[in-house]
Design a protein around this motif. Sequence first.
Motif, mmCIF file in Angstrom:
data_model
loop_
_atom_site.group_PDB
_atom_site.id
_atom_site.type_symbol
_atom_site.label_atom_id
_atom_site.label_comp_id
_atom_site.label_asym_id
_atom_site.label_seq_id
_atom_site.Cartn_x
_atom_site.Cartn_y
_atom_site.Cartn_z
ATOM 1 N N THR A 44 64.043 33.349 44.162
ATOM 2 C CA THR A 44 63.808 32.660 44.957
ATOM 3 C C THR A 44 63.065 33.084 46.522
ATOM 4 O O THR A 44 61.880 34.532 46.141
ATOM 5 C CB THR A 44 65.189 32.987 45.569
ATOM 6 N N GLY A 45 62.787 32.727 47.149
ATOM 7 C CA GLY A 45 62.129 33.675 48.491
ATOM 8 C C GLY A 45 63.087 32.717 50.004
ATOM 9 O O GLY A 45 63.664 31.773 49.991
ATOM 10 N N SER A 46 61.830 33.152 50.743
ATOM 11 C CA SER A 46 62.736 32.351 52.350
ATOM 12 C C SER A 46 62.144 30.784 51.798
ATOM 13 O O SER A 46 61.181 30.386 51.273
ATOM 14 C CB SER A 46 61.619 33.210 53.401
ATOM 15 N N PRO A 47 62.956 30.287 53.323
ATOM 16 C CA PRO A 47 63.104 28.878 53.450
ATOM 17 C C PRO A 47 61.121 28.237 52.817
ATOM 18 O O PRO A 47 60.462 28.864 54.234
ATOM 19 C CB PRO A 47 63.487 28.585 53.886
ATOM 20 N N GLY A 48 61.115 27.371 52.617
ATOM 21 C CA GLY A 48 59.740 26.742 52.355
ATOM 22 C C GLY A 48 59.182 26.140 50.750
ATOM 23 O O GLY A 48 60.267 27.044 50.102
ATOM 24 N N SER A 49 57.696 25.445 50.862
ATOM 25 C CA SER A 49 57.906 25.260 49.363
ATOM 26 C C SER A 49 57.057 26.645 49.245
ATOM 27 O O SER A 49 56.394 26.968 49.622
ATOM 28 C CB SER A 49 56.568 23.261 49.642
ATOM 29 N N ARG A 50 57.424 26.097 47.633
ATOM 30 C CA ARG A 50 56.167 27.131 46.852
ATOM 31 C C ARG A 50 55.762 26.446 45.755
ATOM 32 O O ARG A 50 56.320 25.797 44.815
ATOM 33 C CB ARG A 50 57.352 28.333 46.324
#
Length: 116
Positions: A44-50
Motif C-alpha cells: 500500500t501507500g499513502s492516498p493517491g493513484s499509483r
Amino acid sequence: MTDEARRALARQRTVEITTTGRRSGRLRRIETWRYRAADRYWLTGSPGSRDWYANVLAHPGFTLHLDGLDLQVRGRAVTDPEERARVFGEIVPGLGWAGSLESWIAGSPLVEIELD
C-alpha cells in the motif's frame, strides 16, 4: 515459499517489486512499502493513484524482490470497503505521519501479496 524467503519478507518493510506495464507490457521495477495485517502481507501507500497498482490490476503476477531473493507472487487488489477498513485499521494507526484512516480507506491502493 522457503523459510529464508518468509524471514526476509517478515523483516523487510521497504521492498522492490517488478510489475508488467498495463499498456506497454514492459517490466517496471519500483520501491514501495510492505505491511503485515490480519496475518497476511500487503502493499500500500499513502492516498493517491499509483502506476504499480494499475499494473497489478491489469497483470496480477509480479516479482517481489527481498534481500537478493526474487519471488514470483500474485497481487489481489482489495476493493471491498469492509475488508479495506479492517486492514487499514491495523496499518494506519501505527503510522504517525499517515493522516486519517478514512483517507486511506477511500484513496490508497491496497494489494494482498499472495505467496503460494
